[in-house]
Design a protein around this motif. Structure first.
Motif, PDB file in Angstrom:
ATOM      1  N   ASP A 162       0.832  -1.208   0.000  1.00  0.00           N
ATOM      2  CA  ASP A 162       0.000   0.000   0.000  1.00  0.00           C
ATOM      3  C   ASP A 162       0.859   1.247   0.000  1.00  0.00           C
ATOM      4  OD1 ASP A 162      -1.745  -1.975   0.386  1.00  0.00           O
ATOM      5  OD2 ASP A 162      -2.799  -1.088   2.078  1.00  0.00           O
ATOM      6  N   ARG A 163       1.968   1.171   0.752  1.00  0.00           N
ATOM      7  CA  ARG A 163       2.817   2.355   0.857  1.00  0.00           C
ATOM      8  C   ARG A 163       3.631   2.565  -0.412  1.00  0.00           C
ATOM      9  NH1 ARG A 163       3.443   4.098   6.033  1.00  0.00           N
ATOM     10  NH2 ARG A 163       2.327   2.870   7.572  1.00  0.00           N
ATOM     11  N   VAL A 211      -4.854  -2.935  -4.444  1.00  0.00           N
ATOM     12  CA  VAL A 211      -4.078  -2.155  -3.495  1.00  0.00           C
ATOM     13  C   VAL A 211      -4.721  -0.781  -3.376  1.00  0.00           C
ATOM     14  CG1 VAL A 211      -1.759  -1.393  -2.925  1.00  0.00           C
ATOM     15  CG2 VAL A 211      -2.079  -3.338  -4.443  1.00  0.00           C
ATOM     16  N   SER A 220      -4.464   2.967  -1.477  1.00  0.00           N
ATOM     17  CA  SER A 220      -3.531   3.775  -0.698  1.00  0.00           C
ATOM     18  C   SER A 220      -4.118   5.171  -0.504  1.00  0.00           C
ATOM     19  CB  SER A 220      -2.205   3.837  -1.454  1.00  0.00           C
ATOM     20  OG  SER A 220      -1.398   4.846  -0.920  1.00  0.00           O
ATOM     21  N   TRP A 221      -4.376   5.529   0.757  1.00  0.00           N
ATOM     22  CA  TRP A 221      -4.925   6.855   1.052  1.00  0.00           C
ATOM     23  C   TRP A 221      -3.778   7.800   1.353  1.00  0.00           C
ATOM     24  CZ3 TRP A 221     -10.002   8.063   0.508  1.00  0.00           C
ATOM     25  CH2 TRP A 221     -10.870   6.993   0.327  1.00  0.00           C
ATOM     26  N   ARG A 240      -7.819   7.807   5.940  1.00  0.00           N
ATOM     27  CA  ARG A 240      -8.716   6.721   5.538  1.00  0.00           C
ATOM     28  C   ARG A 240     -10.164   7.112   5.801  1.00  0.00           C
ATOM     29  NH1 ARG A 240      -6.390   2.184   4.596  1.00  0.00           N
ATOM     30  NH2 ARG A 240      -4.130   2.134   4.804  1.00  0.00           N
TER      31      ARG A 240
END
Lengths: 114, 606
Positions: B2-3, B56, B58-59, B64
């Motif tokens: 995610d990162r 995936v 990713s915020w 979030r």
């Protein structure tokens, strides 16, 4: 909220498109594109407007005061940046067109057709 | 993972910043190595994310959503988005490898300019493919557009590229402002900018009204301009015919397809639910525009003698087919289109790569002028002919597989797909036969006057400058190997069953309106595991009919090319009205775009 700002936004867009379609000078055409784009500023700000509200800066007003929508202002700001980039690039291309073709009249650019 | 998702976009951006900042003091070799490293890193990240089974999400900044309400900005790496990002990165890598020794030595202190622009372009495409936020999509769309204009007009010292870049810039920017107006309308209705959030808000109060329809038309306008659907397509042949050849690889191979992706993504996530546009309306819009684009592109492609312009019109034709495939709104239609896009990217980019070699060696891209002059580079001719056959849908190329899978959707599709494939493939084969074999007549030198005494509207390719600075004698190995690798890629798409299976599963997940919202806003794992969905359906794979239809269209292409070479094809007079519409005049193009908005509204509201 009256419907007037939305009509104005639509009108500005159409004026810009009309100018672009009938333009006889490329710098004028770039200006018309900027006019068409400014309709999006009017539309965005109209969407976020609230009657009797103030600017969304909470440093000197009590929390809970009615403010206009800050999101659309951020969007309009981004939009201005995008517009500046596009206008600058197109104007640079117009300068090159003048140098290479010797004209800035779209009617006389005939290198590509068919 | 995610990162790491934002890095797919951030690495090329950083690379571009380094090149712009330090490019003045960098030797060319260092600048191009930095660019290749960044593009390769981004490719590797996209492929690594693709290898994972789930979507995936990713915020940015960790904002979030809480209880399904989002305040943040999201990147969503589902398999189709990641696949497109990977395709764009691979093609950018091919462009950088191809231009390694292709371009003339840049002036001192400017060695970073071209690689930096290409990396920015890559960042724009990857960002557009991965974003889950409508306004971010607009920003990435404009980033991609502006880099596209700059790259098209990269040879500012020549007259045609600046004209093509201007047409590209005006029409695309106008389209993207229409998109922004649509986004503003959606925000006014829902108070959201995330695609999933807008879709959910629209579904909460399913009252179909003029505002949602207007927003749909406006948002689609910009995306269809990028996808070069008729009547929004006029900029494409002008821009692709004059852009530097390495840039054409990525413009035709993936940028135009990004527009089709945007159409599909926005339709399914925002307008796909009960509060959006009924499926029948979207299907009508996409299929009608797709059919018109496919036929126009194929007919115009056949009429060209400027080889790059010919390939550009074939892109219009094939993008029309992609729109039809997406517009069916079925799992098979979408997965077939994905395979078709992958195969087409390989074949079309390889054809452009071969054309670049012709231009560098012979100083022309005109079919008549080059007649027989490619006899001593038969190897390149073989690659060109293989590319033409791939365009025509010859099994087992990926184009043939995609075509076969989409064609199963309806009884009339094989006729359309066969016609467009045969005409575009046939045109490429005709060029190959004339240039590399020297068969047939040399072609007329003088422009014939039509009955009205009016000059025939056409663009010749004779006065192009070799982009290598001086003519080369032997094609440098990087250029040839890029062309070979791209064709091999197109072949692999049609011969690796796992890819087709994964595409099928990804397509069912892509079309799931509620599933996308649940994955993005609710944090539910999603993304379509290959296996169960594909196994139940048998996936999307070669059938006997599909392979036979592919062979048929390839044979038809060969027959057409042979007939054209020996002069059995009627003269070009009948298509003059259509060719005259492609006037090269920016005002006309803008007027057509406006007419297109009207047509889009009619088709939506009908």
């Amino acid at each position: 909220m009256s419907v007037l700002p939305y009509l104005v936004a639509g009108w500005i867009f159409l004026v810009g498109v009309y100018g672009l379609a009938t333009s006889r000078h490329l710098v004028h055409a770039v200006g018309c594109l900027a006019v068409a784009q400014s309709s999006t500023y009017v539309l965005l700000l109209a969407v976020g407007y609230r009657r009797g509200a103030t600017a969304p800066v909470f440093s000197d007003i009590p929390p809970g005061t009615t403010v206009v929508d800050p999101v659309v202002q951020a969007l309009a700001l981004t939009d201005v940046v995008v517009g500046a980039t596009v206008t600058a690039l197109l104007l640079a291309l117009v300068v090159q067109t003048r140098k290479r073709h010797g004209t800035v009249d779209p009617d006389e650019l005939s290198g590509l057709k068919g | 993972m995610d990162r790491l998702l934002p890095l797919i976009v951030a690495v090329p951006l950083l690379g571009a910043a380094v090149l712009v900042g330090a490019g003045r003091r960098m030797p060319r070799l260092a600048a191009e190595t930095v660019a290749c490293a960044c593009a390769a890193a981004s490719t590797a990240l996209a492929c690594a994310a693709l290898a994972r089974a789930t979507t995936v999400v990713s915020w940015a900044g960790g904002w979030r959503p809480r209880h399904g309400v989002s305040g943040g900005i999201v990147l969503v790496g589902d398999r189709i988005g990641l696949g497109l990002a990977a395709l764009a990165s691979v093609l950018v890598l091919a462009v950088l490898a191809y231009s390694w020794r292709y371009f003339e030595e840049p002036p001192r202190g400017h060695s970073g300019a071209f690689p930096a622009l290409v990396l920015l372009f890559q960042a724009g495409m990857c960002g557009f493919a991965l974003t889950g936020d409508l306004f971010d999509a607009f920003v990435f769309f404009e980033l991609m557009g502006v880099c596209g204009y700059a790259l098209t007009g990269y040879h500012v010292e020549e007259s045609r590229p600046v004209q093509g870049a201007l047409a590209f810039g005006f029409v695309n920017s106008l389209g993207s402002y229409a998109t922004l107006m649509g986004i503003a309308l959606l925000y006014a209705r829902t108070g959201e900018l995330g695609m999933a959030a807008i879709g959910r808000q629209l579904d909460a109060a399913p009252e179909r009204d003029a505002l949602v329809a207007a927003a749909f038309v406006l948002v689609m306008t910009g995306l269809l301009v990028k996808a070069a659907a008729v009547p929004f397509h006029f900029w494409l042949p002008d821009a692709h015919a004059v852009a530097p050849t390495p840039v054409c690889l990525v413009l035709s191979g993936v940028m135009v397809e990004t527009g089709v992706y945007g159409v599909a993504r926005v339709h399914t996530t925002v307008f796909g639910g009960p509060g959006g546009i009924p499926a029948a309306g979207t299907r009508r819009v996409l299929v009608v525009l797709g059919v018109v684009s496919a036929v126009t592109g194929a007919v115009m492609c056949w009429q060209q003698r400027h080889i790059k312009r010919l390939l550009a019109f074939s892109t219009v034709g094939h993008t029309g087919l992609f729109l039809v495939g997406v517009g069916l709104l079925t799992d098979e239609g979408l997965s077939g289109t994905c395979l078709y896009v992958l195969g087409h990217a390989g074949a079309k980019a390889a054809l452009f790569a071969c054309t670049g070699i012709l231009l560098a060696r012979l100083g022309s891209v005109d079919e008549h002028e080059l007649h027989g002059r490619g006899r001593d580079i038969r190897g390149i001719g073989l690659l060109f002919a293989l590319g033409g056959l791939a365009l025509a849908g010859l099994p087992p190329f990926g184009t043939g597989l995609g075509k076969a899978v989409v064609e199963e959707g309806s009884a009339w599709l094989p006729a359309l797909f066969g016609l467009v494939s045969a005409l575009t493939g046939g045109a490429a084969l005709r060029v190959a036969a004339r240039v590399f074999l020297g068969t047939g007549e040399r072609g007329r030198e003088e422009e014939p006057e039509t009955a009205g005494g009016e000059e025939e509207p056409e663009t010749a390719g004779g006065e192009e400058e070799p982009e290598t600075g001086r003519r080369i004698r032997l094609a440098p190995p990087p250029m040839v190997s890029v062309a070979v690798a791209l064709l091999a890629g197109a072949l692999a798409v049609g011969t690796v069953p796992a890819l087709a299976e994964a595409t099928y599963a990804a397509s069912s997940a892509f079309l799931d309106h509620a599933g996308y919202a649940a994955t993005v806003l609710g944090g539910r794992a999603g993304g379509g595991q290959p296996g169960h969905a594909a196994a139940a359906h048998g996936g999307a794979w070669w059938t006997w009919t599909g392979a036979a239809l592919g062979l048929l269209s390839a044979a038809l292409a060969v027959v057409l090319a042979a007939a054209a070479v020996v002069g059995l094809v009627p003269s070009r007079g009948w298509s003059a009205p259509l060719r005259r519409l492609h006037s090269g005049h920016i005002g006309d193009y803008v007027a057509w775009t406006t007419a297109g908005i009207g047509l889009l509204s009619l088709l939506t509201l009908w």
